[in-house]
Design a protein around this motif. Structure first.
Motif, short mmCIF file in Angstrom:
data_model
loop_
_atom_site.label_atom_id
_atom_site.label_comp_id
_atom_site.label_asym_id
_atom_site.label_seq_id
_atom_site.Cartn_x
_atom_site.Cartn_y
_atom_site.Cartn_z
N HIS A 92 -14.96 96.83 -13.00
CA HIS A 92 -16.22 97.12 -13.67
C HIS A 92 -17.01 95.84 -13.89
O HIS A 92 -18.21 95.80 -13.73
N ARG A 93 -16.34 94.77 -14.29
CA ARG A 93 -16.85 93.41 -14.44
C ARG A 93 -17.78 93.22 -15.63
O ARG A 93 -18.36 92.16 -15.78
N ASP A 94 -17.88 94.21 -16.50
CA ASP A 94 -18.69 94.03 -17.71
C ASP A 94 -18.14 94.89 -18.84
O ASP A 94 -18.88 95.60 -19.53
N LEU A 95 -16.82 94.80 -19.05
CA LEU A 95 -16.15 95.67 -20.02
C LEU A 95 -16.24 95.12 -21.44
O LEU A 95 -15.23 95.00 -22.15
N SER A 96 -17.42 94.79 -21.89
CA SER A 96 -17.61 94.42 -23.29
C SER A 96 -17.60 95.70 -24.13
O SER A 96 -17.83 96.80 -23.60
N PRO A 97 -17.35 95.61 -25.43
CA PRO A 97 -17.40 96.80 -26.28
C PRO A 97 -18.75 97.52 -26.23
O PRO A 97 -18.83 98.71 -26.51
N LEU A 98 -19.81 96.79 -25.87
CA LEU A 98 -21.13 97.40 -25.78
C LEU A 98 -21.24 98.37 -24.60
O LEU A 98 -22.16 99.19 -24.57
N ASN A 99 -20.32 98.27 -23.64
CA ASN A 99 -20.34 99.13 -22.47
C ASN A 99 -19.19 100.12 -22.45
O ASN A 99 -18.85 100.67 -21.40
N LEU A 100 -18.59 100.35 -23.63
CA LEU A 100 -17.49 101.31 -23.74
C LEU A 100 -17.80 102.33 -24.83
O LEU A 100 -18.39 101.99 -25.86
N LEU A 101 -17.41 103.57 -24.60
CA LEU A 101 -17.54 104.63 -25.58
C LEU A 101 -16.14 105.11 -25.96
O LEU A 101 -15.31 105.37 -25.08
N HIS A 102 -15.89 105.24 -27.26
CA HIS A 102 -14.62 105.78 -27.74
C HIS A 102 -14.86 107.24 -28.12
O HIS A 102 -15.38 107.55 -29.19
N HIS A 103 -14.49 108.12 -27.21
CA HIS A 103 -14.82 109.54 -27.36
C HIS A 103 -13.56 110.38 -27.26
O HIS A 103 -12.83 110.32 -26.25
N GLN A 104 -13.29 111.14 -28.32
CA GLN A 104 -12.13 112.04 -28.36
C GLN A 104 -10.84 111.34 -27.95
O GLN A 104 -10.06 111.84 -27.15
N GLY A 105 -10.62 110.16 -28.51
CA GLY A 105 -9.36 109.44 -28.31
C GLY A 105 -9.23 108.71 -27.00
O GLY A 105 -8.13 108.26 -26.66
N GLN A 106 -10.32 108.55 -26.25
CA GLN A 106 -10.27 107.88 -24.96
C GLN A 106 -11.47 106.95 -24.82
O GLN A 106 -12.52 107.17 -25.42
N LEU A 107 -11.30 105.91 -24.02
CA LEU A 107 -12.40 105.01 -23.72
C LEU A 107 -13.07 105.43 -22.41
O LEU A 107 -12.39 105.73 -21.42
N PHE A 108 -14.40 105.42 -22.41
CA PHE A 108 -15.20 105.71 -21.23
C PHE A 108 -16.12 104.52 -20.96
O PHE A 108 -16.67 103.93 -21.90
N CYS A 109 -16.31 104.18 -19.68
CA CYS A 109 -17.19 103.08 -19.29
C CYS A 109 -18.61 103.59 -19.08
O CYS A 109 -18.82 104.72 -18.64
N ILE A 110 -19.57 102.73 -19.36
CA ILE A 110 -20.94 102.95 -18.94
C ILE A 110 -21.45 101.66 -18.30
O ILE A 110 -20.76 100.63 -18.34
N ASP A 111 -22.62 101.70 -17.68
CA ASP A 111 -23.27 100.53 -17.08
C ASP A 111 -22.45 99.94 -15.93
O ASP A 111 -21.61 99.05 -16.13
#
Length: 316
Positions: free
Chosen positions: A208-227
């Protein structure tokens, strides 16, 4: 809606049947802007790319790499993409405020605290490290993307872009030239980092190369990437280094996450922990170059402050 969304997004939204949706700006940045669209009880996220960053990332591959992650359940589903590739529509996911973990870990802090394996530093496995480890595992096992960009190739590409910018900043006394000179003075150190990282010629993997917390969602017990504008086939330590550099974890949590990832990864070895210092340093050098490119592209001198900060984080 017309007073909120940029002009290039209006037709795209209307084509999706959302012309009557209410719009709430979420994040308005240089690489992209995000909006929440709401219609009744349904909600979506509209992402609109900015031209300022498009010259420095591989936009042509962004949607494909997003779909690779979403097909594996690691990202929100990509519902639609505009014909020009500038607008994306995805479902809205309720977030658990993962962005609050955002921080900046200097290369020196990792180098002195983690890779020396201090006897009193016992690894600490927590819910946070477990979620991050699962995400890193999932990304590493995705199909290898069509676009490739290892540490050395990224450095060469950025150097070429900086050389082009220097032609438009001819004043040797300018602030941009001062910053550029500071970066170039680090060239021997940077080349040493790259030589160690590329020594074993490890196979490239999805990154992904940009896995900062600003590009992650914590949804229903799992992490999802954006951007996904920087996603590509890259070095297997890149994503781990980015997580370590940007997440508010204790030294013991960082140690546990690094140990677990290195022990699990089929191409890596426990002693590769020493290379994480090099990867963290390059993370901040690349951030410093990005800030310089943004100065040249936008004439916004605030990015020089970012450059100084990032260069300090990469310092020995």
């Amino acid at each position: 809606m017309t007073s909120v969304l940029p002009a290039n997004a209006l037709a795209f939204v209307a084509a999706q049947g959302l012309a009557q949706a209410t719009v709430e700006p979420l994040t308005l940045g240089l690489s992209n802007s995000n909006y929440r669209l709401s219609l009744g009880d349904s909600h979506w996220v509209l992402r609109v790319n900015s031209a300022a960053c498009s010259a420095f990332c591989q936009r042509d591959f962004e949607a494909a790499n997003w779909r690779l992650a979403s097909d594996a359940g690691l990202a929100p589903k990509l519902i639609a993409v505009s014909a020009d590739g500038q607008c994306y529509l995805a479902p809205w996911l309720e977030d658990g405020n993962w962005h609050e973990l955002n921080t900046e870990l200097a290369w020196r802090e990792w180098h002195t605290a983690d890779t020396k394996q201090e006897p009193d530093l016992e690894p600490e496995r927590s819910v946070r490290t477990g979620l991050l480890f699962e995400l890193l595992q999932g990304l590493a096992t995705l199909p290898v993307p069509a676009n490739h960009k290892g540490f050395s190739q990224q450095w060469q590409d950025y150097q070429g872009a900086l050389a082009g910018c220097s032609l438009s900043c001819p004043d040797a006394d300018s602030e941009w030239a001062r910053a550029h000179g500071q970066l170039q003075a680090r060239l021997p150190t940077i080349e040493a980092h790259l030589a160690r990282l590329e020594h074993r010629r490890l196979p490239l993997q999805y990154a992904h190369r940009d896995l900062s917390p600003l590009n992650l969602l914590h949804h229903q017990g799992q992490l999802f990437c954006i951007d996904f504008e920087f996603s590509c086939a890259s070095h297997p330590l890149w994503d781990l280094a980015t997580v370590l550099a940007s997440h508010q974890l204790s030294a013991a949590e960082r140690s546990a996450l690094a140990q677990d990832y290195l022990a699990w990864h089929p191409q890596l070895q426990p002693e590769d922990a020493t290379l994480l210092g090099d990867a963290l340093a390059m993370h901040w050098y690349f951030a410093a170059i990005w800030a310089l490119l943004m100065v040249a592209g936008s004439n916004d001198k605030v990015f020089l402050l970012w450059f100084d900060r990032y260069l300090q984080l990469a310092s020995d």
